[in-house]
Design an enzyme around this catalytic site. Structure first.
Site, PDB file in Angstrom:
ATOM      1  N   TYR A 117      -4.175  17.794 -11.297  1.00  0.00           N
ATOM      2  CA  TYR A 117      -4.795  16.683 -10.571  1.00  0.00           C
ATOM      3  C   TYR A 117      -5.825  15.961 -11.446  1.00  0.00           C
ATOM      4  CZ  TYR A 117      -7.096  14.173  -6.734  1.00  0.00           C
ATOM      5  OH  TYR A 117      -7.620  13.201  -5.911  1.00  0.00           O
ATOM      6  N   ILE A 172       0.835  -1.196   0.000  1.00  0.00           N
ATOM      7  CA  ILE A 172       0.000   0.000   0.000  1.00  0.00           C
ATOM      8  C   ILE A 172       0.871   1.248   0.000  1.00  0.00           C
ATOM      9  CG2 ILE A 172      -1.859   1.232   1.168  1.00  0.00           C
ATOM     10  CD1 ILE A 172      -2.542  -1.394   2.611  1.00  0.00           C
ATOM     11  N   ASN A 216      -2.249   4.002  -3.794  1.00  0.00           N
ATOM     12  CA  ASN A 216      -3.119   4.946  -3.098  1.00  0.00           C
ATOM     13  C   ASN A 216      -2.522   6.346  -2.973  1.00  0.00           C
ATOM     14  OD1 ASN A 216      -5.072   5.916  -0.852  1.00  0.00           O
ATOM     15  ND2 ASN A 216      -3.063   5.900   0.170  1.00  0.00           N
TER      16      ASN A 216
END
Length: 251
Positions: free
Chosen positions: A154, A6, A87
């Site tokens: 973004y 992760i 993530n």
């Protein structure tokens, strides 16, 4: 035996997902610039297998070096399943085009898009010599499907991660692979990223008052709730390759 790698596991959705998977007996490999001490302590209490790697995801050379070592370790022995959760993300720079900071733009592209592409590529290469099943989850955003003033970088990187996910899924399907890749759009959460958004200027981000209202009126979901939805998809036997899972459809 199951492993979960992760990125951005030191806080927010990454930390919440790591804690839930750890409590379910999944071995956790945390990747971030700093280690989450609470997660480390939970692993000790639960007797879970936990390891932390420090990595600057903004550096492609460092990403390749760290994750190559990690992949060699993870796929070195027989594994039932390996979860790769891309993530980590950043919303900065929040600014209109023409006023964007070049270094900030480069960092955003590297963390949000280039790093997940490099990591996924490495893991897909290594898994071919393993009996493991690989499940890749790329954390996306609603911003990847619509333009938002001040978020050109973004929005673009999240649109890019969506297309990368769908293209890799097509390739896996074309060779009847057992591996899976999907994107996960977590909606608005009460995390540090939201604090960054609320601290931007009106001139850079038109919707700042709306995001302040989300916080003031308690409209932000907690990371634990969102992590629960992500874990549910990860552990499902019916993951739809290339799908962009929306949080509202899962709760």
């Amino acid at each position: 035996m199951a492993y979960a790698i992760i990125t951005g596991a030191s806080k927010g959705l990454g930390a919440a997902t790591a804690k839930q998977l750890l409590s379910e007996g999944v071995n956790i490999i945390s990747v971030s610039r700093s280690e989450n001490e609470e997660l480390k302590k939970q692993a000790e209490v639960d007797n879970g297998k936990y390891q932390h790697y420090t990595c600057n995801l903004g550096s492609s050379s460092e990403v390749q070096s760290v994750f190559k070592e990690m992949a060699d370790t993870v796929f070195g022995k027989e594994k039932e399943v390996v979860y790769l959760i891309n993530n980590a993300g950043m919303v900065d720079p929040i600014e209109t085009a023409g006023r964007l900071d070049a270094e900030g733009t480069e960092a955003n592209v590297n963390v949000n898009l280039l790093a997940p592409m490099i990591i996924s590529n490495l893991f897909l290469e290594k898994v071919e010599n393993s009996d493991a099943r690989l499940v890749i989850a790329n954390v996306s955003s609603g911003a990847g499907s619509r333009p938002i003033q001040g978020w050109s970088v973004y929005c673009s990187t999240k649109a890019g991660i969506n297309m990368f996910t769908q293209t890799v899924a097509l390739e896996l399907e074309n060779r009847s692979s057992k591996h899976r890749v999907f994107a996960f759009s977590p909606g608005i959460m009460d995390t540090d990223m939201q604090s960054t958004i609320r601290s931007s200027s009106k001139s850079a981000f038109n919707d700042i008052e709306t995001f302040k209202k989300y916080k003031e009126e308690g409209m932000l979901r907690d990371a634990e709730t969102v992590a629960g939805a992500l874990v549910k998809v990860l552990k499902s036997n019916d993951i739809e390759n290339g799908k962009i899972y929306q949080i509202n459809a899962l709760l």
